[in-house]
Design a protein around this motif. Structure first.
Motif, mmCIF file in Angstrom:
data_model
loop_
_atom_site.group_PDB
_atom_site.id
_atom_site.type_symbol
_atom_site.label_atom_id
_atom_site.label_comp_id
_atom_site.label_asym_id
_atom_site.label_seq_id
_atom_site.Cartn_x
_atom_site.Cartn_y
_atom_site.Cartn_z
ATOM 1 N N UNK A 1 5.272 -17.825 13.045
ATOM 2 C CA UNK A 1 5.143 -16.413 12.767
ATOM 3 C C UNK A 1 4.341 -16.213 11.478
ATOM 4 N N UNK A 2 3.410 -15.282 11.513
ATOM 5 C CA UNK A 2 2.574 -15.017 10.347
ATOM 6 C C UNK A 2 3.403 -14.464 9.193
ATOM 7 N N UNK A 3 3.077 -14.921 8.003
ATOM 8 C CA UNK A 3 3.671 -14.345 6.800
ATOM 9 C C UNK A 3 3.021 -12.985 6.578
ATOM 10 N N UNK A 4 3.831 -12.002 6.202
ATOM 11 C CA UNK A 4 3.334 -10.643 6.010
ATOM 12 C C UNK A 4 3.177 -10.338 4.525
ATOM 13 N N UNK A 5 2.013 -9.814 4.186
ATOM 14 C CA UNK A 5 1.707 -9.461 2.808
ATOM 15 C C UNK A 5 1.469 -7.960 2.732
ATOM 16 N N UNK A 6 2.161 -7.325 1.800
ATOM 17 C CA UNK A 6 1.909 -5.919 1.497
ATOM 18 C C UNK A 6 0.843 -5.871 0.412
ATOM 19 N N UNK A 7 -0.290 -5.256 0.719
ATOM 20 C CA UNK A 7 -1.412 -5.128 -0.204
ATOM 21 C C UNK A 7 -1.490 -3.677 -0.653
ATOM 22 N N UNK A 8 -1.139 -3.421 -1.900
ATOM 23 C CA UNK A 8 -1.103 -2.059 -2.424
ATOM 24 C C UNK A 8 -2.152 -1.891 -3.517
ATOM 25 N N UNK A 9 -3.199 -1.117 -3.194
ATOM 26 C CA UNK A 9 -4.277 -0.856 -4.139
ATOM 27 C C UNK A 9 -4.929 0.463 -3.749
ATOM 28 N N UNK A 72 14.750 -5.922 -3.202
ATOM 29 C CA UNK A 72 14.668 -7.282 -2.637
ATOM 30 C C UNK A 72 14.086 -8.221 -3.694
ATOM 31 N N UNK A 73 14.907 -8.695 -4.623
ATOM 32 C CA UNK A 73 14.390 -9.486 -5.746
ATOM 33 C C UNK A 73 13.803 -10.842 -5.369
ATOM 34 N N UNK A 74 14.039 -11.311 -4.150
ATOM 35 C CA UNK A 74 13.499 -12.616 -3.773
ATOM 36 C C UNK A 74 12.114 -12.528 -3.145
ATOM 37 N N UNK A 75 11.583 -11.319 -2.952
ATOM 38 C CA UNK A 75 10.226 -11.173 -2.431
ATOM 39 C C UNK A 75 9.250 -11.364 -3.596
ATOM 40 N N UNK A 76 8.372 -12.355 -3.519
ATOM 41 C CA UNK A 76 7.423 -12.576 -4.615
ATOM 42 C C UNK A 76 6.441 -11.405 -4.746
ATOM 43 N N UNK A 77 6.158 -11.040 -6.002
ATOM 44 C CA UNK A 77 5.220 -9.958 -6.286
ATOM 45 C C UNK A 77 4.178 -10.468 -7.270
ATOM 46 N N UNK A 78 2.910 -10.294 -6.882
ATOM 47 C CA UNK A 78 1.781 -10.633 -7.743
ATOM 48 C C UNK A 78 1.120 -9.320 -8.142
ATOM 49 N N UNK A 79 1.047 -9.076 -9.431
ATOM 50 C CA UNK A 79 0.356 -7.893 -9.947
ATOM 51 C C UNK A 79 -1.135 -8.217 -10.012
ATOM 52 N N UNK A 80 -1.956 -7.342 -9.420
ATOM 53 C CA UNK A 80 -3.416 -7.450 -9.532
ATOM 54 C C UNK A 80 -3.882 -6.162 -10.206
ATOM 55 N N UNK A 81 -4.529 -6.292 -11.338
ATOM 56 C CA UNK A 81 -4.807 -5.088 -12.117
ATOM 57 C C UNK A 81 -6.102 -5.164 -12.905
ATOM 58 N N UNK A 82 -6.673 -3.988 -13.129
ATOM 59 C CA UNK A 82 -7.816 -3.866 -14.033
ATOM 60 C C UNK A 82 -7.337 -3.537 -15.445
ATOM 61 N N UNK A 95 7.928 -10.562 -13.290
ATOM 62 C CA UNK A 95 6.900 -10.603 -12.252
ATOM 63 C C UNK A 95 6.581 -12.070 -11.956
ATOM 64 N N UNK A 96 6.318 -12.384 -10.691
ATOM 65 C CA UNK A 96 6.009 -13.765 -10.327
ATOM 66 C C UNK A 96 4.678 -14.215 -10.905
ATOM 67 N N UNK A 97 3.641 -13.371 -10.756
ATOM 68 C CA UNK A 97 2.318 -13.740 -11.234
ATOM 69 C C UNK A 97 1.523 -12.476 -11.531
ATOM 70 N N UNK A 98 0.537 -12.611 -12.408
ATOM 71 C CA UNK A 98 -0.342 -11.505 -12.769
ATOM 72 C C UNK A 98 -1.773 -12.008 -12.793
ATOM 73 N N UNK A 99 -2.674 -11.224 -12.162
ATOM 74 C CA UNK A 99 -4.101 -11.542 -12.199
ATOM 75 C C UNK A 99 -4.867 -10.283 -12.557
ATOM 76 N N UNK A 100 -5.703 -10.403 -13.572
ATOM 77 C CA UNK A 100 -6.581 -9.299 -13.945
ATOM 78 C C UNK A 100 -7.820 -9.332 -13.068
ATOM 79 N N UNK A 101 -8.306 -8.152 -12.722
ATOM 80 C CA UNK A 101 -9.545 -8.039 -11.949
ATOM 81 C C UNK A 101 -10.718 -8.277 -12.875
ATOM 82 N N UNK A 102 -11.805 -8.849 -12.417
ATOM 83 C CA UNK A 102 -12.109 -9.198 -11.036
ATOM 84 C C UNK A 102 -11.254 -10.384 -10.568
ATOM 85 N N UNK A 103 -10.944 -10.380 -9.284
ATOM 86 C CA UNK A 103 -10.053 -11.380 -8.712
ATOM 87 C C UNK A 103 -10.769 -12.706 -8.503
ATOM 88 N N UNK A 104 -10.058 -13.767 -8.817
ATOM 89 C CA UNK A 104 -10.507 -15.130 -8.533
ATOM 90 C C UNK A 104 -9.825 -15.501 -7.218
#
Length: 148
Positions: A1-9, A72-82, A95-104
């Motif tokens: 079964x595919x893993x589902x990702x919520x992409x919020x931007x 749901x605290x066990x759902x990993x969340x990655x912040x992607x931000x400018x 937060x699990x991880x943070x990446x500043x834009x532009x995205x690598x």
């Protein structure tokens, strides 16, 4: 079964580009363009992982994170931000991880795969460890904390 990702931007080009990349990696993608929509979809569908922008209309990304993390605290969340210099707040909030834009993309995809590969017991151990640290996904950022 595919893993589902919520992409919020709120940026349609980011949602389209990143959504397509994630689909090519064989993830199921649910998109949201506002913080309120992201929170509603999170509660309704409980994804396997969230990619969450901070600058969104109607509900700030931090507000959406708070609701998601409390629900749901066990759902990993990655912040992607400018927004620059958000690491300390991300670390303080767990937060699990943070990446500043532009995205690598290779680095982001590797982190997604790593977080999704964790078993629930491994995730609980990591999150409750006194050594837990938010993953900082920027190689050349100026606000990188010591030791990352």
């Amino acid at each position: 079964m595919k893993k589902r990702i919520l992409l919020a931007d709120d940026d349609v080009s980011v949602r389209q580009m990143l959504g397509r990349v994630l689909e090519l990696e064989d993830y199921g993608v649910v998109s949201a363009k506002t913080g309120r929509e992201a929170a509603a979809k999170f509660i309704a569908e409980v994804p396997d992982l969230v990619l969450l922008d901070l600058n969104m209309p109607d509900k700030d990304g931090w507000d959406a994170f708070d609701l998601m993390n409390r629900t749901h605290p066990l759902v990993p969340i990655i912040i992607i931000t400018a927004r620059p210099q958000q690491y300390q707040r991300a670390a303080d909030l767990g937060v699990d991880a943070l990446m500043e834009k532009p995205l690598d993309l290779p680095l982001l995809l590797g982190t997604i795969a790593s977080l999704l590969a964790e078993s629930e017991p491994e995730r609980v151990r990591r999150l409750t460890s006194p050594d837990y640290r938010t993953i900082f996904l920027n190689q050349n950022a100026t606000d990188r904390p010591e030791g990352t």
